[in-house]
Design a protein around this motif. Structure first.
Motif, PDB file in Angstrom:
ATOM      1  N   THR A  23      68.348  19.311 130.743  1.00 36.66           N
ATOM      2  CA  THR A  23      67.193  18.501 130.353  1.00 36.66           C
ATOM      3  C   THR A  23      66.098  18.483 131.413  1.00 36.66           C
ATOM      4  N   GLU A  46      61.706  15.839 136.862  1.00 40.39           N
ATOM      5  CA  GLU A  46      61.287  15.141 135.658  1.00 40.39           C
ATOM      6  C   GLU A  46      62.118  15.676 134.507  1.00 40.39           C
ATOM      7  N   LEU A  47      62.825  14.779 133.819  1.00 40.83           N
ATOM      8  CA  LEU A  47      63.723  15.177 132.744  1.00 40.83           C
ATOM      9  C   LEU A  47      63.023  15.059 131.388  1.00 40.83           C
ATOM     10  N   ALA A  48      63.591  15.729 130.405  1.00 41.73           N
ATOM     11  CA  ALA A  48      62.958  15.790 129.086  1.00 41.73           C
ATOM     12  C   ALA A  48      62.843  14.427 128.418  1.00 41.73           C
ATOM     13  N   ASP A  49      63.747  13.506 128.723  1.00 45.02           N
ATOM     14  CA  ASP A  49      63.726  12.186 128.084  1.00 45.02           C
ATOM     15  C   ASP A  49      62.871  11.182 128.853  1.00 45.02           C
ATOM     16  N   GLY A  50      62.097  11.668 129.842  1.00 41.13           N
ATOM     17  CA  GLY A  50      61.201  10.791 130.567  1.00 41.13           C
ATOM     18  C   GLY A  50      61.783  10.204 131.839  1.00 41.13           C
ATOM     19  N   ARG A  51      63.047  10.436 132.133  1.00 43.19           N
ATOM     20  CA  ARG A  51      63.645   9.910 133.352  1.00 43.19           C
ATOM     21  C   ARG A  51      63.225  10.759 134.563  1.00 43.19           C
ATOM     22  N   GLU A  90      62.911  19.454 133.139  1.00 41.75           N
ATOM     23  CA  GLU A  90      61.706  20.154 132.713  1.00 41.75           C
ATOM     24  C   GLU A  90      60.809  20.553 133.872  1.00 41.75           C
ATOM     25  N   ARG A 116      65.978   4.513 134.313  1.00 43.28           N
ATOM     26  CA  ARG A 116      64.919   5.499 134.105  1.00 43.28           C
ATOM     27  C   ARG A 116      64.542   6.215 135.401  1.00 43.28           C
ATOM     28  N   ASP A 171      71.340   3.505 131.318  1.00 43.59           N
ATOM     29  CA  ASP A 171      70.034   3.117 130.780  1.00 43.59           C
ATOM     30  C   ASP A 171      68.918   3.185 131.817  1.00 43.59           C
TER      31      ASP A 171
END
Length: 264
Positions: free
Chosen positions: A201, A216-221, A203, A249, A247
């Motif tokens: 994940t 920076e990960l694909a889910d915004g984390r 990016e 971030r 959970d």
């Protein structure tokens, strides 16, 4: 007392005219050596003719294996193997050098003679661990920091490298000490150490300075990694932290012995 008869005198003369046994053995050995020498010369001349002069052992085909992005036709063209030449005379080192020079995507190449009529080219291509966007194209970077190819479409599953060097004094000093190539290599170290579950994940690998690298990960984390040092310890800390705080971030593993997370 009667003297020797005529027959006895003849037998004695015949025995005295015969060569001694040692002399006979030497003559046999010399004859054998001459025969063997002539045979070896004829065999050697025949072998040289078979290898260089005949049509039996000449290059008729070039096989290619191991390609993923490259095509066998591209490899054959770059190799420029002299088809029709005696197989024994083909310079395999020169072929390898041509392939490395013309196709930098190739990481390892093995050039072998496949008797009686072939040359085999076994290649291993470089695998990108990062990409750098340049205009509309993307430069692929391998796990040694080598920028080996420019492609029009970003390969899937490979994070982008962003060099966003800070203008702070510390960052400027870091850049003077660690130039851009060194920062790219540090980013590569980080990319290689990312746990597999996270790498899927990831990016962006963002580099602000030598010791300020983040993911920076694909889910915004976001993951603050720090420098490329202690990669294995940081990977273990990140895996444990994500399990403990599913959970969260934001994850900070720049000091792997004191990881932290925030946000939900």
């Amino acid at each position: 007392m009667a003297g020797p008869t005529t027959a006895e005198r003849g037998e004695r003369q015949q025995e005295s005219s015969d060569p001694p046994p040692v002399r006979r053995r030497l003559r046999l050995r010399l004859r054998t050596i001459i025969i063997l020498a002539v045979t070896l010369v004829l065999l050697g001349a025949g072998s040289v003719w078979a290898l260089f002069g005949s049509q039996w052992l000449r290059v008729e085909r070039v096989s290619v294996s191991g390609t993923r992005v490259l095509t066998p036709a591209q490899v054959r063209e770059a190799a420029d193997v002299p088809v029709g030449a005696p197989l024994i005379s083909v310079d395999t080192d020169a072929i390898e050098a041509r392939l490395r020079r013309k196709l930098p995507r190739i990481d390892v190449v093995d050039v072998v003679r496949a008797w009686p009529h072939g040359i085999g080219l076994k290649v291993t291509e470089r695998t990108p661990v990062l990409i750098v966007q340049k205009g509309r194209n993307f430069i692929e970077v391998d796990d040694e920091g080598v920028r080996f190819a420019t492609v029009s479409e970003a390969p899937k599953g490979v994070p982008a490298l962003e060099l966003t060097v800070s203008r702070s004094r510390s960052a400027a000093a870091s850049l003077r000490r660690f130039d851009e190539d060194r920062l790219v290599r540090e980013a590569v170290r980080v990319a290689r150490a990312i746990p597999a579950a996270v790498a899927r994940t990831a990016e962006v690998v963002k580099v602000r300075s030598y010791d300020d690298i983040s993911l920076e990960l694909a889910d915004g984390r976001t993951v603050r990694w720090g420098s490329g040092e202690k990669g294995a310890a940081k990977a273990r800390a990140l895996t444990a932290l994500m399990k403990a705080s599913p959970d969260a971030r934001y994850f900070d593993i720049s000091v792997p012995t004191a990881p932290a997370s925030a946000g939900s």
